[in-house]
Design an enzyme around this catalytic site. Structure first.
Site, PDB file in Angstrom:
ATOM      1  N   ASP A   6       0.751  -1.317   0.073  1.00  0.00           N
ATOM      2  CA  ASP A   6       0.109   0.038   0.082  1.00  0.00           C
ATOM      3  C   ASP A   6       1.220   0.815   0.447  1.00  0.00           C
ATOM      4  O   ASP A   6       2.067   1.317  -0.028  1.00  0.00           O
ATOM      5  CB  ASP A   6      -0.951  -0.408   1.066  1.00  0.00           C
ATOM      6  CG  ASP A   6      -2.199   1.437   0.916  1.00  0.00           C
ATOM      7  OD1 ASP A   6      -2.069   1.595  -0.205  1.00  0.00           O
ATOM      8  OD2 ASP A   6      -2.534   2.299   2.526  1.00  0.00           O
ATOM      9  N   SER A   7       0.166   2.408  -0.673  1.00  0.00           N
ATOM     10  CA  SER A   7       1.121   3.552   0.258  1.00  0.00           C
ATOM     11  C   SER A   7       1.503   3.805   1.170  1.00  0.00           C
ATOM     12  O   SER A   7       2.084   4.277   1.213  1.00  0.00           O
ATOM     13  CB  SER A   7       0.107   4.701   0.228  1.00  0.00           C
ATOM     14  OG  SER A   7      -0.800   4.907   0.135  1.00  0.00           O
ATOM     15  N   CYS A  69      -4.710  -1.607  -2.015  1.00  0.00           N
ATOM     16  CA  CYS A  69      -4.615  -0.565  -2.004  1.00  0.00           C
ATOM     17  C   CYS A  69      -5.214  -0.329  -3.138  1.00  0.00           C
ATOM     18  O   CYS A  69      -4.968  -0.948  -4.486  1.00  0.00           O
ATOM     19  CB  CYS A  69      -2.979  -0.041  -2.483  1.00  0.00           C
ATOM     20  SG  CYS A  69      -2.895   1.689  -3.447  1.00  0.00           S
ATOM     21  N   GLU A 147      -1.929   8.504   8.454  1.00  0.00           N
ATOM     22  CA  GLU A 147      -0.732   8.368   8.109  1.00  0.00           C
ATOM     23  C   GLU A 147      -0.084   8.772   9.998  1.00  0.00           C
ATOM     24  O   GLU A 147       1.380   8.847   9.823  1.00  0.00           O
ATOM     25  CB  GLU A 147      -0.349   8.561   7.379  1.00  0.00           C
ATOM     26  CG  GLU A 147      -0.314   8.068   6.240  1.00  0.00           C
ATOM     27  CD  GLU A 147       0.016   7.039   6.633  1.00  0.00           C
ATOM     28  OE1 GLU A 147       1.707   6.951   6.119  1.00  0.00           O
ATOM     29  OE2 GLU A 147      -0.246   5.714   5.524  1.00  0.00           O
ATOM     30  N   CYS A 178     -10.550   2.520   0.262  1.00  0.00           N
ATOM     31  CA  CYS A 178      -9.884   3.009   0.898  1.00  0.00           C
ATOM     32  C   CYS A 178      -9.291   2.402   1.586  1.00  0.00           C
ATOM     33  O   CYS A 178      -9.771   2.200   2.974  1.00  0.00           O
ATOM     34  CB  CYS A 178      -9.929   4.158   0.549  1.00  0.00           C
ATOM     35  SG  CYS A 178      -7.760   4.864   1.327  1.00  0.00           S
ATOM     36  N   HIS A 180      -7.154   2.992   4.113  1.00  0.00           N
ATOM     37  CA  HIS A 180      -6.731   3.531   5.645  1.00  0.00           C
ATOM     38  C   HIS A 180      -8.185   3.314   6.360  1.00  0.00           C
ATOM     39  O   HIS A 180      -8.445   3.940   7.215  1.00  0.00           O
ATOM     40  CB  HIS A 180      -6.596   4.836   5.185  1.00  0.00           C
ATOM     41  CG  HIS A 180      -5.456   5.006   4.450  1.00  0.00           C
ATOM     42  ND1 HIS A 180      -4.423   4.230   4.111  1.00  0.00           N
ATOM     43  CD2 HIS A 180      -3.675   5.734   5.258  1.00  0.00           C
ATOM     44  CE1 HIS A 180      -2.416   4.866   3.157  1.00  0.00           C
ATOM     45  NE2 HIS A 180      -2.794   4.910   4.387  1.00  0.00           N
TER      46      HIS A 180
END
Ligand code: DGL
Length: 249
Positions: A6-7, A69, A147, A178, A180
């Protein structure tokens, strides 16, 4: 060994589900934190990053790539999947299967700006389910909050409430588009009351287990290797904090 990327930290929500289903396999998790957030990047950049991430996992010799992702899957849906040696399990396909199985018809999808811009969720859901009504809402404020470790608290609650204010009132279900966003579940629950919340990672992990079959039962060493190209100390702390929250990991 299976590979996930993932990012950033969002992919850990997929890893949690994978671990519930596949407790014995070895897992490599890569966080491309040098480039987070993906959601604000151009399609061209995202395609380049997708190619690089698939190649990185292939180089480690993974047997399967379990996508963690959505933004990368959205780009692949739009422009085609780059070649990889290992088979890839697409997260947006898993989302469509989850919605189809649950039988919902009025669906909201919250996702990154790049994912919504690609239109991939709407296309994939409509291809799977005739007569489905899909509203996609971008939520660019949420990934930076996660994040930064701001998962609980008033700032995240207000940001999620703002995103949800753009959704229609008669929704049956909201899909986390997403990885997250499941970390902000308490805020989505507070904003949306009785609306069903769908995390595509549940079906994603099930498909990974189906693909691996016996290899899960005969095992690996149940080892998880975490890699980031960002701040390693901060990443280690975040993994410890977030994975400790997860039952069964
Ligand atoms: N967690 C990722 C996704 O599922 C990417 C979020 C981002 O970096 O913007 O789309």
């Amino acid at each position: 060994m299976i590979g996930l990327f993932d990012s950033g930290l969002g992919g850990l929500t997929v890893l949690q589900r994978v671990r519930e289903r596949l407790p014995l396999v070895d897992v490599l998790f890569f966080a491309d934190q040098a480039h987070v957030p993906y959601g604000d990047r151009t399609h061209e950049e995202l395609l380049r990053l997708l190619r690089a991430n698939l190649a990185r996992l292939d180089e480690h010799g993974v047997d399967a790539i379990v996508m963690a992702c959505n933004t990368s899957c959205a780009i692949a849906e739009r422009y085609g999947w780059p070649c990889s040696r290992a088979p890839v399990i697409d997260l947006i396909e898993s989302a469509a299967l989850a919605v189809e199985r649950a039988g919902f018809r009025r669906i909201g999808v919250v996702a990154t700006a790049a994912t919504v811009g690609a239109g991939s969720y709407g296309r994939t859901l409509r291809n799977h389910i005739t007569g489905i009504d899909v509203v996609e809402v971008p939520a660019p404020a949420l990934v930076p909050l996660v994040e930064a470790g701001l998962v609980t608290g008033a700032q995240s609650r207000a940001a999620v409430a703002e995103v949800c204010s753009h959704l229609p009132l008669d929704l049956e279900a909201l899909v986390y588009g997403c990885t997250h966003y499941p970390l902000l579940e308490e805020h989505f629950r507070a904003a949306l009351g009785g609306v069903a919340l769908i995390d595509p990672a549940v079906v994603q992990a099930q498909r990974a287990a189906d693909l691996l079959g016996d290899r899960n039962r005969t095992g690996g060493a149940a080892m998880t290797t975490y890699l980031t190209n960002g701040d390693e100390g901060a990443f280690r702390d975040a993994v410890a904090r977030l994975m400790a929250l997860a039952p069964g990991v």
